[in-house]
Design an enzyme around this catalytic site. Sequence first.
Site, short mmCIF file in Angstrom:
data_model
loop_
_atom_site.label_atom_id
_atom_site.label_comp_id
_atom_site.label_asym_id
_atom_site.label_seq_id
_atom_site.Cartn_x
_atom_site.Cartn_y
_atom_site.Cartn_z
N SER A 22 0.93 -1.20 -0.14
CA SER A 22 -0.03 -0.04 0.06
C SER A 22 0.88 1.10 -0.03
O SER A 22 1.87 1.27 0.74
CB SER A 22 -0.96 0.09 1.24
OG SER A 22 -1.84 1.07 1.45
N LEU A 74 -0.56 9.73 4.19
CA LEU A 74 -1.73 9.12 3.76
C LEU A 74 -2.70 10.23 2.73
O LEU A 74 -3.85 10.12 2.99
CB LEU A 74 -2.61 8.93 5.00
CG LEU A 74 -2.24 7.84 5.81
CD1 LEU A 74 -2.97 7.67 7.14
CD2 LEU A 74 -2.27 6.32 5.18
N ASN A 129 -4.32 -0.38 8.79
CA ASN A 129 -3.12 0.21 9.02
C ASN A 129 -2.98 1.00 10.40
O ASN A 129 -3.75 1.90 10.56
CB ASN A 129 -2.89 1.18 7.79
CG ASN A 129 -1.60 2.26 8.22
OD1 ASN A 129 -0.78 1.76 8.92
ND2 ASN A 129 -1.34 3.00 7.31
N CYS A 132 0.76 4.07 10.52
CA CYS A 132 1.57 5.00 9.77
C CYS A 132 2.29 6.17 10.55
O CYS A 132 1.61 6.52 11.46
CB CYS A 132 0.41 5.91 8.97
SG CYS A 132 0.99 7.06 7.99
N ILE A 193 6.45 -5.44 8.06
CA ILE A 193 6.27 -4.25 9.06
C ILE A 193 6.09 -3.05 8.13
O ILE A 193 6.36 -2.98 6.96
CB ILE A 193 7.71 -4.16 9.65
CG1 ILE A 193 8.92 -4.00 8.83
CG2 ILE A 193 7.69 -5.21 10.71
CD1 ILE A 193 10.19 -3.60 9.41
#
Lengths: 305, 247
Positions: A22, A74, A129, A132, A193
């Site tokens: 991602s 993000l 998630n 972040c 990770i």
Amino acid sequence: MDKRLAVTLSGWELDNPVIPASGTYGFGYEFCEFYDINILGSIATKGTTLEPRFGNPTPRIAECEMGMINAVGLQNPGLEKVISEEFPKLQKVFNKKVVANISGFAIEEYVACAKAMDKQDIVGIIEVNISCPNVRHGGMSFGTDPQMAAKVTKAVKEVTSKPVYIKLSPNVTDIVAIAKACEEAGADGISMINTLLGARFDLKTGKPIIHNIMGGFSGPAIKPVALRMVYQVYEAVNIPIIGIGGIASAEDVIEMMYAGATAVQVGAANCADPYACQKIINNLPSLIDKLNIEKLEDIIGRAHR
Amino acid sequence: MKKIEIYKVLSNKQLTKDIYEMVLKGDGSWVTNPGQFINIKVTNKFLRRPISICDWSEASLTIVYKVVGEGTSWLSGLRVNDEVEALVGLGNGFTLDDKHLLLIGGGVGIPPLYGACKQLVKMGYKPTVILGFQSKDDEFYFEKFHELTDKLYVSTNDGSLGLKGFVNDVMVKNDLCDIPYLTCGPLPMLKAIYKTSTQNGQISLEERMGCGFGACMGCSIETKNGYKRICKEGPVLSSEELLWTKD
């Protein structure tokens, strides 16, 4: 397609274990000009939040030895647009299910995202998630405390019947405790990770290169950290692990699976070379021949046996 | 069309103390607009180096680059016949839709404007050009622009060549503030032009990039029309969409 490459994540059979991570692959279609993305095992789509987010000011990128720091923060068009615009666009060029990565700043936001993703046929796994490093008040704070991690996991599990994988942060003292807490709260798998918190400074000015000062460090340099953590978590949990961190070659995939991963995600390598995933998938069959591996599923966790 | 291409070095020439011109043999047919760029793989570095196209033909590309670190230093050491791997077909570039355009370049921002100038001359137009340098020793490509247009102005910060001052001083002094412009150069210069001109312009911006082709969101900036990825919707943005102020 080489049947020997197939792996299964929570009952979902993937043609191969290679999934772009991602945030490094957008919603897939940017890569269509380079190769047929249907060769991939799946795609972990860009981290999606309830509301649209622009993210952080630039500079967001700092190169490092064997890797890079990013502080994108993000950036995404928000849940509604991801579902109404990005997924349909991806579905035109990709005929497999995706790993839908979701993020939030409060448990209710994770829940809202998971609820909506639950209804999407294109979604095979919901990847939560909680790690972040690039957003304040949330994200990683859920991922650094076992109780909070369990709370998010439980809340998301309650609103979806799809498999829920929790994406863990390496920026913790004991990642095993957090993985266990997620498993106990009902997680179907672990993705690990996420990036390591890092910084770079400009030699001439002495100032941080990244506007946000710190960002997430990824790339081949972090592979040993990821291997170690996947190894430790595999020992402690009974749910599948998607291994992430510095994967850039077919050899890296094998090594990560030895450590305990059922599948892998390729992140920073996509930025250095848009063909990274294709090359890895193409190189896997001859590599497993060379290593006398009958099929990839046999080697998951081999380092522990 | 985005793709990876292997190019062969035809020449790699030092133009000033830190500016080099490299001519590459290989596909140039993908270039649709001046101001597009390629992302070059440099040895021992994780990320590629985005460098704008200066000139091109069906079978060649010319880049003019500044040595700023280890990656570009490696590039400057390449010899004739060495190979370069580059991701090509990147960026939008300048749109050449106006008869009378002012082209303004500062330092290593000048190269993409050379390609624009050449195209405009080919189209039968005579663009006005302003080149800005720190000092006389940093000058490059003056002669090449001079072959294309006689409406050519130069400024240097120290006055050692042309007008002493900045490119926007040239605009004011020579009554060039009412012409739509194309520009590339350091950010303070771009902002000064934005303030000085009464017209809209096409501004080529620079950002630290991750992938260079629109996937990683590493180079996104906010504009009046939402976010723009410098590598994909840019590097050339319209002055109208920037969140800059005139005062």
